[in-house]
Design a protein around this motif. Structure first.
Motif, PDB file in Angstrom:
ATOM      1  N   LEU A 179       4.130  21.425  -8.732  1.00  0.00           N
ATOM      2  CA  LEU A 179       4.215  20.128  -9.106  1.00  0.00           C
ATOM      3  C   LEU A 179       4.707  19.307  -7.743  1.00  0.00           C
ATOM      4  O   LEU A 179       4.249  18.269  -7.817  1.00  0.00           O
ATOM      5  N   VAL A 180       5.705  19.315  -7.257  1.00  0.00           N
ATOM      6  CA  VAL A 180       5.987  18.403  -6.577  1.00  0.00           C
ATOM      7  C   VAL A 180       5.221  18.585  -5.262  1.00  0.00           C
ATOM      8  O   VAL A 180       4.757  17.028  -4.575  1.00  0.00           O
ATOM      9  N   GLY A 181       4.822  19.395  -5.115  1.00  0.00           N
ATOM     10  CA  GLY A 181       3.738  19.932  -3.356  1.00  0.00           C
ATOM     11  C   GLY A 181       2.723  18.745  -4.515  1.00  0.00           C
ATOM     12  O   GLY A 181       1.824  18.271  -3.605  1.00  0.00           O
ATOM     13  N   ARG A 182       2.301  19.214  -4.946  1.00  0.00           N
ATOM     14  CA  ARG A 182       1.340  17.852  -5.849  1.00  0.00           C
ATOM     15  C   ARG A 182       0.996  16.455  -5.275  1.00  0.00           C
ATOM     16  O   ARG A 182       0.280  16.064  -4.803  1.00  0.00           O
ATOM     17  N   ASP A 218       0.665  -1.235  -0.231  1.00  0.00           N
ATOM     18  CA  ASP A 218       0.004   0.271   0.007  1.00  0.00           C
ATOM     19  C   ASP A 218       0.622   1.481   0.010  1.00  0.00           C
ATOM     20  O   ASP A 218       1.754   1.039   1.270  1.00  0.00           O
ATOM     21  N   LEU A 219       0.523   2.160  -0.619  1.00  0.00           N
ATOM     22  CA  LEU A 219       1.533   3.907  -0.789  1.00  0.00           C
ATOM     23  C   LEU A 219       1.268   4.557   0.553  1.00  0.00           C
ATOM     24  O   LEU A 219       1.988   4.974   0.435  1.00  0.00           O
ATOM     25  N   SER A 220       0.805   3.514   2.444  1.00  0.00           N
ATOM     26  CA  SER A 220       0.334   4.622   2.355  1.00  0.00           C
ATOM     27  C   SER A 220       2.435   3.881   3.133  1.00  0.00           C
ATOM     28  O   SER A 220       2.596   4.624   4.574  1.00  0.00           O
ATOM     29  N   GLN A 221       3.127   3.251   2.784  1.00  0.00           N
ATOM     30  CA  GLN A 221       4.018   2.915   3.257  1.00  0.00           C
ATOM     31  C   GLN A 221       5.317   3.644   2.435  1.00  0.00           C
ATOM     32  O   GLN A 221       6.566   3.519   2.871  1.00  0.00           O
ATOM     33  N   LEU A 222       4.985   4.092   1.661  1.00  0.00           N
ATOM     34  CA  LEU A 222       5.995   5.305   0.930  1.00  0.00           C
ATOM     35  C   LEU A 222       5.647   6.476   1.606  1.00  0.00           C
ATOM     36  O   LEU A 222       5.127   7.249   2.128  1.00  0.00           O
ATOM     37  N   CYS A 223       7.254   6.823   1.571  1.00  0.00           N
ATOM     38  CA  CYS A 223       7.481   8.261   2.352  1.00  0.00           C
ATOM     39  C   CYS A 223       8.931   9.230   1.459  1.00  0.00           C
ATOM     40  O   CYS A 223       9.999   8.357   1.083  1.00  0.00           O
ATOM     41  N   ILE A 224       8.088   9.928   0.786  1.00  0.00           N
ATOM     42  CA  ILE A 224       8.896  11.181   0.119  1.00  0.00           C
ATOM     43  C   ILE A 224       9.710  11.864   0.926  1.00  0.00           C
ATOM     44  O   ILE A 224       9.351  12.928   1.723  1.00  0.00           O
ATOM     45  N   ILE A 272      12.808   7.519  -0.523  1.00  0.00           N
ATOM     46  CA  ILE A 272      13.379   8.583  -1.593  1.00  0.00           C
ATOM     47  C   ILE A 272      13.039  10.020  -1.589  1.00  0.00           C
ATOM     48  O   ILE A 272      12.617  10.847  -0.705  1.00  0.00           O
ATOM     49  N   VAL A 273      13.646  10.994  -2.411  1.00  0.00           N
ATOM     50  CA  VAL A 273      14.011  12.143  -2.299  1.00  0.00           C
ATOM     51  C   VAL A 273      13.445  12.738  -3.612  1.00  0.00           C
ATOM     52  O   VAL A 273      14.461  12.217  -4.987  1.00  0.00           O
ATOM     53  N   LEU A 274      13.019  13.505  -3.677  1.00  0.00           N
ATOM     54  CA  LEU A 274      12.677  14.573  -5.361  1.00  0.00           C
ATOM     55  C   LEU A 274      13.085  15.760  -4.730  1.00  0.00           C
ATOM     56  O   LEU A 274      12.376  16.873  -4.391  1.00  0.00           O
ATOM     57  N   PHE A 275      13.922  15.854  -6.078  1.00  0.00           N
ATOM     58  CA  PHE A 275      14.881  17.275  -6.102  1.00  0.00           C
ATOM     59  C   PHE A 275      14.821  17.874  -6.698  1.00  0.00           C
ATOM     60  O   PHE A 275      14.946  18.025  -7.795  1.00  0.00           O
ATOM     61  N   MET A 311      15.590  12.010  -6.756  1.00  0.00           N
ATOM     62  CA  MET A 311      15.380  11.969  -8.483  1.00  0.00           C
ATOM     63  C   MET A 311      14.971  13.539  -8.832  1.00  0.00           C
ATOM     64  O   MET A 311      14.363  14.269  -7.739  1.00  0.00           O
ATOM     65  N   LYS A 312      15.804  14.190  -9.570  1.00  0.00           N
ATOM     66  CA  LYS A 312      15.920  15.665  -9.658  1.00  0.00           C
ATOM     67  C   LYS A 312      15.245  16.022 -10.959  1.00  0.00           C
ATOM     68  O   LYS A 312      14.917  15.392 -12.204  1.00  0.00           O
ATOM     69  N   ILE A 313      14.176  16.962 -10.629  1.00  0.00           N
ATOM     70  CA  ILE A 313      13.315  17.582 -11.354  1.00  0.00           C
ATOM     71  C   ILE A 313      13.696  18.975 -11.737  1.00  0.00           C
ATOM     72  O   ILE A 313      13.874  20.049 -10.620  1.00  0.00           O
ATOM     73  N   ALA A 314      14.114  18.987 -13.223  1.00  0.00           N
ATOM     74  CA  ALA A 314      14.331  20.553 -13.593  1.00  0.00           C
ATOM     75  C   ALA A 314      12.691  21.665 -13.187  1.00  0.00           C
ATOM     76  O   ALA A 314      11.820  21.170 -13.763  1.00  0.00           O
TER      77      ALA A 314
END
Length: 467
Positions: free
Chosen positions: A259-262, A235-241, A390-393, A408-411
């Motif tokens: 976008l990352v906020g969404r 379940d996605l409840s186990q994911l922490c970003i 995972i880190v959304l960067f 993950m690099k997000i331009a």
């Protein structure tokens, strides 16, 4: 005005989307005359004061705008976070004995002290021949500390390394000590005594005849058992970003961060968690986050974190607005409050449910605020140590680094995504929320490997003296 963007109806500046002879792309121009000393408004919020008269259409930047963070501010609590309908989602991860799930199947070699870094690196290099099956890799997470630190620094390094060992992506962990350091293995064992730790082994180099042979035997056994593990529906409840930005530009608060906020909102609505840090990059936008605190208690703890961080600057003789960096300014960000207002967009619109100390593991589903600085590697390490798989960067300038979990690099803009395609995983400029969420799930499933996953780095937040 043509080729400009006004973000909020209250704004007296707009963003120049296409550069010209006088104003670079991503920078600000005045929408109307602004008198010397007047507030400059962007995002509907104050980003500083004009240091001279600014005429409509003129470039607004460091030559005529300064921070107002040296002025007194009082905080209040007015809860206004949004709620979203619950959503069901799964990913395929490696389920651990405590029912948490990793998105990678990895073995970490962690030195308790920098003196054994070379031992760890040699072990990691030699053990690569053991990588097979579903095992994703064996990595040495070296650092220069662990001895000659005093007081809180000594406690912090122990708790940070112990927290790293508990990240769900760590299938097995080998701690390597020297035997005479302050941050000895006994202290780490004590720190981990109340946690699941049967996936952890310890080796003091001074206690064994051949540390390389002993260490390789442990790693070979770990690798054999890890290779046969299989992914399961989780379940996605186990994911922490983790939510992080670095090398920001004038588009950061317009594209990548919102976008990352969404994405954060979507993960939280599915029962998952997100962690926001970079406390100094909340200065000037902290009231917006305070108003999202789920309770008075969380608000008070968040306020203490902000005020304590500011006081640490003052105690050492530095202004709280000593930011942004030269790269940020070149990209169009003038003041710290401007950077902060774009930075906090990564937290989305849902409530802040907890405030975490440095090295503390996340325990509540929702968005948590973490006490750590803005430095990219220190902050990203802290996020992963608190439990992010995972880190959304987000980045407007580009960077090749990665902490010890997928980063993950997000331009923020398409030219950067095209130029540094070897660094960048996703172009946020089209603002395609579904595409980014799909990439997040494919990464969690192991179907996509982030561009920087061949790198594993950690950094320690040091605040005290070194002997």
């Amino acid at each position: 005005m043509k080729n400009t963007l006004t973000i909020n109806e209250k704004d007296n500046v707009a963003v120049c989307l296409a550069g010209n002879d006088t104003i670079p792309a991503g920078h600000k121009l005045a929408l109307r005359d602004i008198a010397e000393g007047d507030f400059v408004i962007k995002y509907g919020q104050i980003i500083g004061r004009a240091t001279q008269e600014i005429k409509a259409g003129e470039w607004v930047h460091t030559h005529n705008l300064r921070s107002h963070l040296d002025e007194d501010v009082e905080y209040s609590y007015n809860f206004c976070a949004q709620t979203f309908p619950a959503a069901s989602q799964t990913f395929r991860g490696f389920v651990r004995k405590d029912r948490r799930a990793g998105i990678r199947n990895e073995i970490y070699i962690i030195p308790s002290v920098g003196c054994v870094n070379n031992v760890c690196l040699r072990l990691a290099k030699a053990a690569q021949e053991y990588v097979s099956g579903s095992l994703d890799g064996i990595f040495a997470l070296i650092h220069p500390f662990g001895c000659s630190q005093l007081g809180q620094d000594q406690e912090n390094i122990k708790h940070l390394l112990s927290a790293i060992a508990q990240n769900p992506n760590a299938t097995y962990v080998l701690f390597v000590g020297l035997g005479c350091e302050n941050n000895g293995l006994d202290g780490i064992k004590e720190c981990l005594a109340s946690c699941p730790n049967d996936h952890i082994a310890y080796m003091n180099c001074q206690d064994v005849e051949d540390e390389h042979e002993t260490g390789l035997a442990i790693l070979k056994d770990f690798a054999r058992k890890a290779a046969v593990l299989e992914r399961e529906d989780v379940d996605l409840s186990q994911l922490c970003i983790g939510l992080k930005c670095g090398g920001s530009d004038g588009y950061s608060g317009l594209t990548a961060n919102p976008l990352v906020g969404r994405i954060s909102d979507r993960v939280v609505s599915a029962g998952g968690s997100a962690i926001l840090t970079e406390v100094p990059e909340m200065f000037g936008a902290e009231q917006l986050l305070m108003d999202k605190c789920v309770s008075r208690d969380v608000f008070e703890r968040y306020k203490i974190m902000i005020e304590s961080f500011k006081q640490s600057y003052i105690d050492q003789g530095f202004p709280v607005y000593e930011n942004p960096s030269p790269g940020n300014k070149k990209g169009g960000i003038t003041t710290l409050e401007e950077k902060s207002l774009g930075c906090v967009e990564k937290a989305g619109s849902t409530a802040i449910v907890d405030v975490l100390d440095y090295g503390q593991l996340v325990t509540r589903q929702g968005v948590s605020a973490l006490n750590a600085p803005g430095n990219d590697l220190i902050a990203a390490t802290a996020l992963a140590a608190s439990g992010c798989q995972i880190v959304l960067f987000t980045t407007g300038r580009g960077t090749p680094f990665s902490t010890f979990v997928p980063t993950m690099k997000i331009a923020t803009n398409t030219p950067l995504a095209r130029k540094k395609y070897g660094w960048i995983d996703f172009d946020a400029y089209p603002m395609d929320e579904d595409a980014l969420f799909d990439l997040l799930l494919r990464t969690a499933n192991g179907e996509y490997v982030c561009k920087s996953e061949d790198v594993r780095e950690i950094a320690f937040y040091k605040t005290g003296v070194t002997l």
